[in-house]
Structure formats: structure tokens, C-alpha cells
Design a protein around this motif. Sequence first.
Motif, PDB file in Angstrom:
ATOM      1  N   ARG A  56       0.777  -1.245  -0.095  1.00 53.19           N
ATOM      2  CA  ARG A  56      -0.045  -0.012  -0.021  1.00 53.19           C
ATOM      3  C   ARG A  56       0.839   1.158   0.020  1.00 53.19           C
ATOM      4  O   ARG A  56       0.552   2.346  -0.734  1.00 53.19           O
ATOM      5  CB  ARG A  56      -0.889  -0.025   1.100  1.00 53.19           C
ATOM      6  N   SER A  57       1.865   1.234   0.818  1.00 50.58           N
ATOM      7  CA  SER A  57       2.725   2.394   0.939  1.00 50.58           C
ATOM      8  C   SER A  57       3.577   2.636  -0.441  1.00 50.58           C
ATOM      9  O   SER A  57       3.424   3.793  -1.013  1.00 50.58           O
ATOM     10  CB  SER A  57       3.804   2.373   2.039  1.00 50.58           C
ATOM     11  N   ALA A  58       3.987   1.541  -1.017  1.00 54.85           N
ATOM     12  CA  ALA A  58       4.619   1.822  -2.342  1.00 54.85           C
ATOM     13  C   ALA A  58       3.693   2.046  -3.425  1.00 54.85           C
ATOM     14  O   ALA A  58       4.303   3.083  -4.358  1.00 54.85           O
ATOM     15  CB  ALA A  58       5.187   0.505  -2.605  1.00 54.85           C
ATOM     16  N   LEU A  59       2.615   1.701  -3.516  1.00 52.88           N
ATOM     17  CA  LEU A  59       1.556   2.046  -4.410  1.00 52.88           C
ATOM     18  C   LEU A  59       0.802   3.595  -4.114  1.00 52.88           C
ATOM     19  O   LEU A  59       0.902   4.213  -5.072  1.00 52.88           O
ATOM     20  CB  LEU A  59       0.157   1.228  -4.081  1.00 52.88           C
ATOM     21  N   VAL A  71      -0.524   3.300 -11.300  1.00 52.86           N
ATOM     22  CA  VAL A  71      -0.815   2.325  -9.963  1.00 52.86           C
ATOM     23  C   VAL A  71      -1.662   1.185 -10.790  1.00 52.86           C
ATOM     24  O   VAL A  71      -1.325  -0.017 -10.672  1.00 52.86           O
ATOM     25  CB  VAL A  71      -1.468   2.998  -8.946  1.00 52.86           C
ATOM     26  N   GLN A  72      -2.733   1.311 -11.406  1.00 51.16           N
ATOM     27  CA  GLN A  72      -3.572   0.502 -12.092  1.00 51.16           C
ATOM     28  C   GLN A  72      -2.713  -0.313 -13.077  1.00 51.16           C
ATOM     29  O   GLN A  72      -3.038  -1.400 -13.131  1.00 51.16           O
ATOM     30  CB  GLN A  72      -4.673   1.137 -12.717  1.00 51.16           C
ATOM     31  N   ASN A  73      -1.668   0.179 -13.888  1.00 54.61           N
ATOM     32  CA  ASN A  73      -1.050  -0.646 -14.750  1.00 54.61           C
ATOM     33  C   ASN A  73      -0.366  -1.596 -13.862  1.00 54.61           C
ATOM     34  O   ASN A  73      -0.023  -3.036 -14.492  1.00 54.61           O
ATOM     35  CB  ASN A  73      -0.070   0.293 -15.643  1.00 54.61           C
ATOM     36  N   ILE A  74       0.225  -1.123 -12.917  1.00 52.61           N
ATOM     37  CA  ILE A  74       1.052  -2.273 -12.002  1.00 52.61           C
ATOM     38  C   ILE A  74       0.237  -3.199 -11.700  1.00 52.61           C
ATOM     39  O   ILE A  74       0.485  -4.516 -11.775  1.00 52.61           O
ATOM     40  CB  ILE A  74       1.733  -1.533 -10.869  1.00 52.61           C
ATOM     41  N   VAL A  75      -0.906  -3.092 -10.999  1.00 54.07           N
ATOM     42  CA  VAL A  75      -1.928  -3.982 -10.670  1.00 54.07           C
ATOM     43  C   VAL A  75      -2.517  -4.899 -11.728  1.00 54.07           C
ATOM     44  O   VAL A  75      -2.507  -5.937 -11.736  1.00 54.07           O
ATOM     45  CB  VAL A  75      -3.199  -3.146  -9.964  1.00 54.07           C
ATOM     46  N   SER A  76      -2.773  -4.189 -12.999  1.00 51.27           N
ATOM     47  CA  SER A  76      -3.214  -5.121 -14.078  1.00 51.27           C
ATOM     48  C   SER A  76      -2.006  -6.054 -14.390  1.00 51.27           C
ATOM     49  O   SER A  76      -2.228  -7.160 -14.954  1.00 51.27           O
ATOM     50  CB  SER A  76      -3.452  -4.115 -14.999  1.00 51.27           C
ATOM     51  N   GLN A  77      -0.762  -5.639 -14.578  1.00 49.60           N
ATOM     52  CA  GLN A  77       0.160  -6.533 -15.322  1.00 49.60           C
ATOM     53  C   GLN A  77       0.978  -7.510 -14.179  1.00 49.60           C
ATOM     54  O   GLN A  77       1.068  -8.474 -14.756  1.00 49.60           O
ATOM     55  CB  GLN A  77       1.588  -5.519 -15.731  1.00 49.60           C
ATOM     56  N   GLY A 133     -11.281  -5.094  -8.181  1.00 51.92           N
ATOM     57  CA  GLY A 133     -12.446  -4.020  -8.336  1.00 51.92           C
ATOM     58  C   GLY A 133     -12.269  -3.246  -9.704  1.00 51.92           C
ATOM     59  O   GLY A 133     -13.139  -2.241  -9.906  1.00 51.92           O
ATOM     60  N   ALA A 134     -11.310  -3.805 -10.497  1.00 50.76           N
ATOM     61  CA  ALA A 134     -11.313  -3.032 -11.767  1.00 50.76           C
ATOM     62  C   ALA A 134     -12.663  -3.336 -12.593  1.00 50.76           C
ATOM     63  O   ALA A 134     -13.139  -4.346 -12.464  1.00 50.76           O
ATOM     64  CB  ALA A 134      -9.934  -3.673 -12.579  1.00 50.76           C
ATOM     65  N   SER A 135     -12.862  -2.272 -13.444  1.00 51.06           N
ATOM     66  CA  SER A 135     -14.090  -2.269 -14.310  1.00 51.06           C
ATOM     67  C   SER A 135     -13.721  -3.137 -15.556  1.00 51.06           C
ATOM     68  O   SER A 135     -12.497  -3.214 -15.943  1.00 51.06           O
ATOM     69  CB  SER A 135     -14.199  -0.841 -14.725  1.00 51.06           C
ATOM     70  N   THR A 136     -14.704  -4.283 -15.994  1.00 57.54           N
ATOM     71  CA  THR A 136     -14.358  -4.798 -16.977  1.00 57.54           C
ATOM     72  C   THR A 136     -14.466  -4.175 -18.219  1.00 57.54           C
ATOM     73  O   THR A 136     -13.895  -4.464 -19.431  1.00 57.54           O
ATOM     74  CB  THR A 136     -15.506  -6.011 -17.153  1.00 57.54           C
ATOM     75  N   ALA A 137     -15.032  -2.777 -18.286  1.00 59.48           N
ATOM     76  CA  ALA A 137     -14.950  -2.005 -19.567  1.00 59.48           C
ATOM     77  C   ALA A 137     -13.839  -0.633 -19.607  1.00 59.48           C
ATOM     78  O   ALA A 137     -13.906  -0.105 -20.205  1.00 59.48           O
ATOM     79  CB  ALA A 137     -16.377  -1.444 -19.403  1.00 59.48           C
ATOM     80  N   GLY A 138     -13.070  -1.068 -18.503  1.00 58.08           N
ATOM     81  CA  GLY A 138     -11.944   0.080 -18.410  1.00 58.08           C
ATOM     82  C   GLY A 138     -12.269   1.154 -17.460  1.00 58.08           C
ATOM     83  O   GLY A 138     -13.540   1.256 -17.344  1.00 58.08           O
ATOM     84  N   GLY A 139     -11.517   1.835 -16.880  1.00 59.67           N
ATOM     85  CA  GLY A 139     -11.989   2.771 -15.985  1.00 59.67           C
ATOM     86  C   GLY A 139     -11.452   2.661 -14.623  1.00 59.67           C
ATOM     87  O   GLY A 139     -10.663   2.296 -14.377  1.00 59.67           O
ATOM     88  N   GLY A 140     -12.488   2.965 -13.560  1.00 59.12           N
ATOM     89  CA  GLY A 140     -11.884   3.076 -12.297  1.00 59.12           C
ATOM     90  C   GLY A 140     -11.656   1.605 -11.919  1.00 59.12           C
ATOM     91  O   GLY A 140     -12.219   0.680 -12.253  1.00 59.12           O
ATOM     92  N   ASN A 141     -11.120   1.698 -10.563  1.00 56.54           N
ATOM     93  CA  ASN A 141     -11.116   0.389  -9.626  1.00 56.54           C
ATOM     94  C   ASN A 141     -11.383   0.555  -8.240  1.00 56.54           C
ATOM     95  O   ASN A 141     -10.625   1.232  -7.419  1.00 56.54           O
ATOM     96  CB  ASN A 141      -9.752  -0.195  -9.845  1.00 56.54           C
ATOM     97  N   LEU A 148      -5.978   2.401  -1.461  1.00 55.13           N
ATOM     98  CA  LEU A 148      -4.963   3.418  -1.363  1.00 55.13           C
ATOM     99  C   LEU A 148      -5.522   4.653  -0.673  1.00 55.13           C
ATOM    100  O   LEU A 148      -4.676   5.362  -0.205  1.00 55.13           O
ATOM    101  CB  LEU A 148      -4.527   3.710  -2.916  1.00 55.13           C
ATOM    102  N   ASP A 149      -6.804   4.813  -0.559  1.00 54.76           N
ATOM    103  CA  ASP A 149      -7.122   6.040   0.130  1.00 54.76           C
ATOM    104  C   ASP A 149      -7.527   5.701   1.718  1.00 54.76           C
ATOM    105  O   ASP A 149      -7.955   6.686   2.312  1.00 54.76           O
ATOM    106  CB  ASP A 149      -8.644   6.442  -0.431  1.00 54.76           C
TER     107      ASP A 149
END
Length: 171
Positions: A56-59, A71-77, A133-141, A148-149
Motif C-alpha cells: 500500500r505504501s509503495a502504491l 498504479v492501475q497498470n502495475i496491478v493489471s500487469q 475491483g477493476a472495471s471490465t470496461a476499463g476505467g476505475g477500480n 489506497l485512500d
Amino acid sequence: MGLFDQILGAVANPNQQGSMSQLGGIINAVQQMSGNAGTDSSTMQAIMSIVGGQVRSALQNKQANEGSDAVQNIVSQFAGTSPNPNAVSSLFSAGMQQQVAQMASQRTGVDANMIQQMLPMIVPVVLNFLQSGASTAGGGNSVLSTFLDSDGDGDVDIADAMRMASQYMGR
């Protein structure tokens, strides 16, 4: 809404990537890690919690410096249930990996070298949890955003969410 509530919402929402099979794969991976390390489930949960906090701290740091898309790219990849050293190096320098392992070792009594060897398995599993939590259509998570919040009050804990998922699934 807590992290586990977000994960359950993602599992129930066909527009998000979370699924019961994903949760089952994560739980199986954690149980396998526990068996391979010769630790009980509570020790493995403690390790997951400590490493999850460092993820969490690193992200959060990456989000502040490079933005939410990075951040989302790291999670997805790197989300998965297979060992991936690149997932670890995308978040932690070699020195930081040693610090994370040392911190987890001091709190759990598990050998720091063993924990460092487990990081390529632990980090993708944590990221896989966040990917739900990632959207299947792209967008938020929503799950990643909740993670993170966090205001640092300890309410968001990856090990607690995994334990609740395991109980929810009757494992």
C-alpha cells in the motif's frame, strides 16, 4: 465502505473483474504458501498483513509520483497467483525488499530469508486481490481506490480482507 465490502461488491458486479473463482484462487495460493513455508494460517496472515501494508505504501508513493494510471497498470500487469519477481521489483528496490522481509521476520518470527523468498508469491496475490475491483470496461477500480485512500487508521488490512473472504467462502 470497507475493503472487504468493496471486494464483495466487485464479485457481485458483472461490470467488475472480481469473481468467486478469483477469490478461491487467492485463498488457495495463500494456503499453499503457508504450507510451503511451514507456517500456520495466522502467521501467514500476519506476513500478508505486513507485506500488504508495504505494498500500500509503495502504491501510494507511486500514485503520488506517477499518477493513478501507473498504479492501475502495475496491478493489471502483475496481479496473479503465480510467483513473479518482476511484481516485487516494480514496487520495491532490493534494499526495500530486505527491509520488508526483516520487518515481517521481527513481527512473526519467520526467517527473513524465507520471507524474502516468498515476496514474489505474496506481492502478486496482494495485487490480485486489488484487481478484483477493476472495471471490465476499463476505467476505475473501487477496491484499489479503497485500499489506497486509507487514512492510515488500520481499518484497511489485506489479511483481514483475505480472512473474511475465506470465511465467506466457507474455507
